[in-house]
Design a protein around this motif. Structure first.
Motif, mmCIF file in Angstrom:
data_model
loop_
_atom_site.group_PDB
_atom_site.id
_atom_site.type_symbol
_atom_site.label_atom_id
_atom_site.label_comp_id
_atom_site.label_asym_id
_atom_site.label_seq_id
_atom_site.Cartn_x
_atom_site.Cartn_y
_atom_site.Cartn_z
ATOM 1 N N ASN A 1 0.849 -1.188 0.000
ATOM 2 C CA ASN A 1 0.000 0.000 0.000
ATOM 3 C C ASN A 1 0.882 1.234 0.000
ATOM 4 N N ALA A 2 0.871 1.948 -1.106
ATOM 5 C CA ALA A 2 1.738 3.116 -1.238
ATOM 6 C C ALA A 2 1.113 4.352 -0.626
ATOM 7 N N GLY A 3 -0.085 4.238 -0.127
ATOM 8 C CA GLY A 3 -0.752 5.399 0.419
ATOM 9 C C GLY A 3 -1.355 6.253 -0.676
ATOM 10 N N VAL A 4 -1.798 7.431 -0.296
ATOM 11 C CA VAL A 4 -2.351 8.382 -1.268
ATOM 12 C C VAL A 4 -1.175 9.029 -2.001
ATOM 13 N N ILE A 5 -1.231 8.986 -3.306
ATOM 14 C CA ILE A 5 -0.127 9.514 -4.110
ATOM 15 C C ILE A 5 -0.559 10.801 -4.788
ATOM 16 N N GLN A 6 0.253 11.833 -4.612
ATOM 17 C CA GLN A 6 -0.030 13.113 -5.256
ATOM 18 C C GLN A 6 1.133 13.499 -6.147
ATOM 19 N N THR A 7 0.803 13.958 -7.332
ATOM 20 C CA THR A 7 1.818 14.443 -8.250
ATOM 21 C C THR A 7 1.354 15.728 -8.910
ATOM 22 N N PRO A 8 2.271 16.645 -9.221
ATOM 23 C CA PRO A 8 3.662 16.631 -8.776
ATOM 24 C C PRO A 8 3.770 17.022 -7.304
ATOM 25 N N ARG A 9 4.926 16.891 -6.718
ATOM 26 C CA ARG A 9 5.119 17.328 -5.332
ATOM 27 C C ARG A 9 5.275 18.846 -5.270
ATOM 28 N N HIS A 10 5.856 19.400 -6.300
ATOM 29 C CA HIS A 10 6.027 20.850 -6.373
ATOM 30 C C HIS A 10 5.661 21.312 -7.765
ATOM 31 N N LYS A 11 4.991 22.465 -7.826
ATOM 32 C CA LYS A 11 4.650 23.037 -9.131
ATOM 33 C C LYS A 11 4.752 24.542 -9.032
ATOM 34 N N VAL A 12 5.437 25.110 -10.008
ATOM 35 C CA VAL A 12 5.540 26.565 -10.096
ATOM 36 C C VAL A 12 4.862 26.998 -11.381
ATOM 37 N N THR A 13 3.924 27.915 -11.268
ATOM 38 C CA THR A 13 3.245 28.422 -12.453
ATOM 39 C C THR A 13 3.329 29.938 -12.476
ATOM 40 N N GLY A 14 3.234 30.475 -13.674
ATOM 41 C CA GLY A 14 3.182 31.918 -13.814
ATOM 42 C C GLY A 14 1.754 32.395 -13.614
ATOM 43 N N LYS A 15 1.617 33.599 -13.138
ATOM 44 C CA LYS A 15 0.285 34.178 -12.938
ATOM 45 C C LYS A 15 -0.512 34.113 -14.236
ATOM 46 N N GLY A 16 -1.721 33.575 -14.141
ATOM 47 C CA GLY A 16 -2.584 33.470 -15.305
ATOM 48 C C GLY A 16 -2.528 32.120 -15.998
ATOM 49 N N GLN A 17 -1.565 31.301 -15.630
ATOM 50 C CA GLN A 17 -1.468 29.972 -16.240
ATOM 51 C C GLN A 17 -2.383 28.985 -15.517
ATOM 52 N N GLU A 18 -2.547 27.833 -16.125
ATOM 53 C CA GLU A 18 -3.389 26.784 -15.549
ATOM 54 C C GLU A 18 -2.527 25.773 -14.806
ATOM 55 N N ALA A 19 -3.058 25.247 -13.711
ATOM 56 C CA ALA A 19 -2.352 24.212 -12.951
ATOM 57 C C ALA A 19 -3.288 23.031 -12.739
ATOM 58 N N THR A 20 -2.770 21.834 -12.997
ATOM 59 C CA THR A 20 -3.533 20.615 -12.749
ATOM 60 C C THR A 20 -2.777 19.750 -11.758
ATOM 61 N N LEU A 21 -3.459 19.387 -10.701
ATOM 62 C CA LEU A 21 -2.866 18.580 -9.644
ATOM 63 C C LEU A 21 -3.536 17.206 -9.656
ATOM 64 N N TRP A 22 -2.739 16.175 -9.441
ATOM 65 C CA TRP A 22 -3.223 14.806 -9.574
ATOM 66 C C TRP A 22 -3.185 14.069 -8.233
ATOM 67 N N CYS A 23 -4.144 13.173 -8.085
ATOM 68 C CA CYS A 23 -4.231 12.404 -6.860
ATOM 69 C C CYS A 23 -4.651 10.969 -7.182
ATOM 70 N N GLU A 24 -3.934 10.024 -6.609
ATOM 71 C CA GLU A 24 -4.328 8.613 -6.697
ATOM 72 C C GLU A 24 -4.678 8.149 -5.294
ATOM 73 N N PRO A 25 -5.951 7.937 -5.014
ATOM 74 C CA PRO A 25 -6.341 7.515 -3.652
ATOM 75 C C PRO A 25 -5.938 6.064 -3.397
ATOM 76 N N ILE A 26 -6.062 5.669 -2.172
ATOM 77 C CA ILE A 26 -5.785 4.285 -1.817
ATOM 78 C C ILE A 26 -6.848 3.384 -2.440
ATOM 79 N N SER A 27 -6.389 2.301 -3.033
ATOM 80 C CA SER A 27 -7.296 1.383 -3.707
ATOM 81 C C SER A 27 -8.356 0.868 -2.737
ATOM 82 N N GLY A 28 -9.609 0.922 -3.184
ATOM 83 C CA GLY A 28 -10.696 0.435 -2.348
ATOM 84 C C GLY A 28 -11.355 1.498 -1.500
ATOM 85 N N HIS A 29 -10.758 2.680 -1.457
ATOM 86 C CA HIS A 29 -11.360 3.774 -0.689
ATOM 87 C C HIS A 29 -12.435 4.460 -1.523
ATOM 88 N N SER A 30 -13.591 4.669 -0.886
ATOM 89 C CA SER A 30 -14.702 5.236 -1.635
ATOM 90 C C SER A 30 -14.786 6.759 -1.507
#
Lengths: 113, 111
Positions: A1-30
């Motif tokens: 069980n790797a736990g909850v995985i979030q990527t990226p760990r760090h993100k730098v964006t310029g003002k006005g740009q779009e940011a997408t953050l990703w999450c992989e929950p623990i398998s089986g968690h509703s």
């Protein structure tokens, strides 16, 4: 069980740009949650999914923020036209069901310059 | 509406001392209470929870907490702290789903 995985760990964006953050929950968690953490505001609830369906988005800024859970293995938080005040650590969490232990990912530190 | 108050922003103790971190909540229905620890630069880690039954609950690393409905409290305690217990501690309340967190208490354990 790797736990909850979030990527990226760090993100730098310029003002006005779009940011997408990703999450992989623990398998089986509703239940999947998104929180935001800043020094000033502390831990703020953003949104919550149960079995991939959006249940409560009362903490989401109405403009520019959106969250999706297209399948049971990942969720995304998208911030359009990022602003400096969006700089924070964004935490994803999951739990087996309501009122059970909530497991948090290590977070994504978003910096808007 | 559920709210959590952690009255002490900072607590400093010496290694081997006992410590109590205070948490008061407000919520009208069935309640789920928990404590989390966050070491500097790391994510939140679950310590313990209360939902029903024995009001004194045991957690990891010697921590325990006691639920009091009359005082609307859920204070965290440890009998003998170690320097590695230095961290930020968050109390959280949940009615059914989302957690509402307090502002956190910074615990500093001096050698």
């Amino acid at each position: 069980n790797a736990g909850v995985i979030q990527t990226p760990r760090h993100k730098v964006t310029g003002k006005g740009q779009e940011a997408t953050l990703w999450c992989e929950p623990i398998s089986g968690h509703s239940a999947v949650f998104w929180y935001r953490q800043t020094i000033v505001q502390g831990l703020e609830f953003l949104t919550y999914f149960r079995n991939q369906a959006p249940i409560d988005d009362s903490g989401m800024p109405k403009e520019r923020f959106s969250a999706q859970m297209p399948n049971q293995s990942h969720s995304t938080l998208k911030i359009q036209s990022t602003q400096p005040q969006d700089s924070a650590v964004y935490l994803c969490a999951s739990s087996y069901r309501e009122n059970t232990e909530v497991f948090f990912g290590k977070g994504t530190r978003l910096t808007v310059v | 509406t559920q709210t959590v108050s952690q009255s002490d922003a900072h607590v400093t103790v010496f290694e081997g001392d006992s410590v109590e971190l205070r948490c008061n909540y407000s919520y009208g229905g069935s309640i789920y209470l928990s404590w989390y620890i966050q070491h500097h630069g790391h994510g939140l880690q679950f310590l313990l929870k209360y939902y029903s039954g024995n009001p004194v609950v045991q957690g990891v690393n010697g921590f325990e907490a006691e639920f009091s409905k009359s005082d609307s409290s859920f204070h965290l305690r440890k009998a003998s702290v170690h320097w590695s217990d230095s961290a930020v501690y968050f109390c959280a309340v949940s009615g059914y789903n989302k957690l509402t967190f307090g502002k956190g208490t910074v615990l500093l354990v001096s050698p």
